[in-house]
Structures are given as C-alpha cells and as structure tokens.
Design a protein around this motif. Structure first.
Motif, mmCIF file in Angstrom:
data_model
loop_
_atom_site.group_PDB
_atom_site.id
_atom_site.type_symbol
_atom_site.label_atom_id
_atom_site.label_comp_id
_atom_site.label_asym_id
_atom_site.label_seq_id
_atom_site.Cartn_x
_atom_site.Cartn_y
_atom_site.Cartn_z
ATOM 1 N N ILE A 207 3.803 10.164 -12.550
ATOM 2 C CA ILE A 207 3.070 10.927 -13.566
ATOM 3 C C ILE A 207 3.142 12.415 -13.284
ATOM 4 O O ILE A 207 3.373 13.233 -14.196
ATOM 5 N N VAL B 32 -4.121 1.235 -13.037
ATOM 6 C CA VAL B 32 -2.853 0.483 -13.063
ATOM 7 C C VAL B 32 -2.644 -0.234 -11.734
ATOM 8 O O VAL B 32 -2.272 -1.418 -11.694
ATOM 9 N N ILE C 229 1.393 0.804 -5.238
ATOM 10 C CA ILE C 229 1.526 1.032 -6.683
ATOM 11 C C ILE C 229 0.837 2.333 -7.085
ATOM 12 O O ILE C 229 1.366 3.101 -7.903
ATOM 13 N N ARG C 230 -0.306 2.591 -6.510
ATOM 14 C CA ARG C 230 -1.034 3.827 -6.827
ATOM 15 C C ARG C 230 -0.202 5.061 -6.484
ATOM 16 O O ARG C 230 -0.121 6.008 -7.275
ATOM 17 N N VAL D 40 2.854 5.307 -9.019
ATOM 18 C CA VAL D 40 2.443 5.722 -10.360
ATOM 19 C C VAL D 40 2.006 7.177 -10.360
ATOM 20 O O VAL D 40 2.354 7.956 -11.260
ATOM 21 N N ARG D 41 1.253 7.571 -9.348
ATOM 22 C CA ARG D 41 0.776 8.961 -9.267
ATOM 23 C C ARG D 41 1.937 9.941 -9.168
ATOM 24 O O ARG D 41 1.961 10.968 -9.850
ATOM 25 N N ALA E 70 -3.240 6.177 -12.338
ATOM 26 C CA ALA E 70 -2.692 5.487 -11.173
ATOM 27 C C ALA E 70 -3.650 4.436 -10.619
ATOM 28 O O ALA E 70 -3.231 3.324 -10.271
#
Length: 365
Positions: A226, A183, A218-219, A222-223, A180
């Motif tokens: 996932i 990216v 975004i972090r 994405v986290r 995360a």
C-alpha cells in the motif's frame, strides 16, 4: 471527576490482581484435570496418535498432544458451537492487540509493538497465564511510563509523533495499517480458524496454531504494498477519527462474533453429543477463556472505568464475547480521559480540541 485507577496506583499494586488471577487459573485447571488428559498425552508418548508428529524427536510428544487436544475439543456439534465462540473471541482479541501494536505510543515496548512472540507462547504453552503475567503487565507498564513521564515534564522541541508527548501518540504509525491489519487478521487468523472448525485435521490445527506468524507476515506485505502504491498512506492516522476506518478494522471480527454466538445458542438446543475426552479438553479451554475474559475486564476497568466494562459485558451477552471486546475497545478510545492535567495518555482518547495548536502551545496543560 475522579481519575482512573491507572493514574492513581503505582504499577506494583496494579499487578497484584493479574498475579492472583494467574495463580487461580493454574489451581482451577489443575483441579479440573482428569485421567483423560493424561491418557491423551500417554498415547502421544507411545506414538500411537498422529505418527508424522509423534515420531519427531523431542518435540514430537508435546506437539502431538497439543494438536490432539484441539482435535478432541472440536469433536461434535455442541463442542463446535462452543469453540466457534472461543475462536471468534481470540480473533477479536488479536485484532485489538495488533491495533495497539501499531500505535505510535506503544512502539518503545517490545512486548506490545511485536505481539507475534507472546501470542505464539499464548497459543502453544501458556494460555490465560501468558495474558495475566506477560501481556497485561506490559500494557500497564507502558501506560505508567507515559503517565509518569508526562507528570515530570518535557523538553521544548517535541514532534507530534513522539511516543510520550506527541499529539499523535495514539495514532497508528501508518495510514496503511487501516487496511493491512484487517486483511492480515482475516486471512491469517479467521480463515484458518474457520477451516479448522469445519475440518479439524492435524494439518489445519497446526496451521491455526501458528496464526500469529501468518498475520504478522501478511500485515507487513500488505502495508508495504500500500505504501509503495500510495505514498501518502505512509503518514500516521488516528483510527477513531474515521468511522469508515473503524468499521473496516472491526467489521470482520464483529460479524464472526455474531455468527458464532448464533451457532453457540443453536448448538445448546441440540442433543449433547460430546464424548468424555471432548468434555475434558473443552473444559480446559473454557476455563482458560473465562480467566482471559476476567483479565480483559480488569484491564478495561483500570484504564477506562466501570462504564466501559458494562459496555463490554452487555455487548458480549447479546452479540458474543468477540463483539464485546471490539465494541468495548471503541468505547474505551472514545471516552474522555478524566485526568485534566494530562492532555493524552496511553490509555486515553484524542486531545480535546479547544484551541488550535501553535509552536508556543504546550502539550501538557
């Protein structure tokens, strides 16, 4: 072997150099200000620059000035070479700040665990002074908190993820952060930086100024994605124990730093095409970055010692300042904490693996 400065000096003494650096930063910036900067602000105040910004009530003039400031600083080949090094350094520094925000030991500190706010202020208002008076003191305060707490002792029932005493305190909160964070930094910070560098329009500059928000959003996305896809990635993870994870975390900032360093060197061989206004604005940015670099070196010196400082300086000279901070940070985490009375502190490395831990094994040795 002597303990590092962070173990020996109380917080009030550790904060004296950053405060002095903040005063020196302000004085230096004031001494190097000239009429070009005031003219730029007056043009925005007269609404003769960037109409869609300058006509906004209250915030129009300062926002127009900020965007115009960076637009002038990016005008010309020489200035783009210098700014490429500056932007890669900021990207590397933000990567480090985000990694530290994800560590379990820093979760109780709002300024460290949630870097978006301080970094927005850093980007738009304070620059180096925010580093010297807000961000660095927050890290020193958290480190001293942990050191003092561990010296006083602990309760019997403490889990490995305890932010002060746990053996996993230097772990990232979730394994998903290993994907995360890089990216988010790549898409939210580096891509806007590259676009702004090649096309410095008011819109691209505005997008870059808010990069802490884009990285944070975004972090999180994405986290969550996932963890939803791979539930086992929800557990904590020690970043420095995996070479693959470390390469993935720092590869993009490193490559950007090397590329920008090459561009900077090439631009210095070209004719200096900077206008007077470009020189004035770029001078401000370079002074600001210089004092940020000094503050980071002091941070490393206090928490990790002079060898780590030499690693950062040497790497910066060869591969650029962005690479210097990344390599220096990896070396900092790998260095052994000389305070043998404490197994792990916020500024140290992994616990030394001597014997296997059991329920009766004390975490303070």
């Amino acid at each position: 072997m002597p303990r590092q400065t962070i173990h020996r000096l109380p917080l009030r003494y550790l904060l004296i150099p950053p405060i002095l650096l903040a005063f020196l930063t302000a004085i230096t910036l004031y001494q190097h200000s000239d009429t070009n900067i005031y003219m730029l602000y007056s043009q925005c105040h007269a609404r003769s620059r960037i109409p869609f910004l300058s006509h906004i009530p209250l915030l129009g003039t300062p926002s127009c000035f900020l965007v115009s400031f960076f637009q002038e600083a990016l005008s010309g080949i020489r200035s783009k070479g210098i700014m490429s090094a500056v932007l890669s350094f900021i990207a590397s520094l933000f990567t480090i700040a985000t990694v530290e925000a994800a560590r379990i030991c820093n979760s109780p500190s709002i300024l460290i665990a949630y870097p978006t706010g301080p970094w927005l202020v850093f980007n738009m208002l304070g620059g180096a002074i925010v580093w010297e008076l807000v961000i660095i003191p927050a890290f020193f305060h958290r480190s001293r908190e942990i050191i003092l707490a561990r010296e006083r002792g602990m309760g019997e029932l403490v889990g490995p993820s305890d932010p002060v005493f746990g053996e996993a305190m230097r772990h990232l909160g979730k394994t998903a952060e290993t994907v995360a964070i890089p990216v988010a930094v790549a898409l939210g910070c580096i891509v806007p930086s590259v676009v702004m560098l090649f096309k410095p329009t008011p819109v691209t500059i505005l997008v870059w100024l808010f990069f802490p928000l884009w990285v944070s959003g975004i972090r999180k996305l994405v986290r969550r994605a996932i963890v939803w896809w791979q539930e086992e990635w929800h557990v904590s993870f020690h970043l420095e124990s995996s070479r693959l994870a470390m390469v993935g975390m720092y590869a993009v900032p490193l490559v950007c730093s090397i590329a920008s360093h090459a561009v900077l060197i090439w631009s210095l061989t070209q004719r200096d095409d900077r206008k007077e206004m470009t020189r004035a604005t770029l001078k401000f940015i370079v002074i600001d970055m210089f004092f940020i670099g000094l503050t980071v070196l002091y941070w490393l010196l206090v928490e990790a010692g002079w060898r780590v400082v030499l690693v950062m300086v040497g790497t910066s000279l060869v591969l650029g300042p962005g690479a210097g901070i990344c390599v220096g940070w990896v070396y900092r985490e790998a260095s052994v904490d000389p305070d043998r009375s404490v197994t792990v502190v916020a500024v140290g490395a992994q616990p030394s693996s001597g014997e296997g831990a059991s329920e009766e094994t004390p975490l303070l040795r």
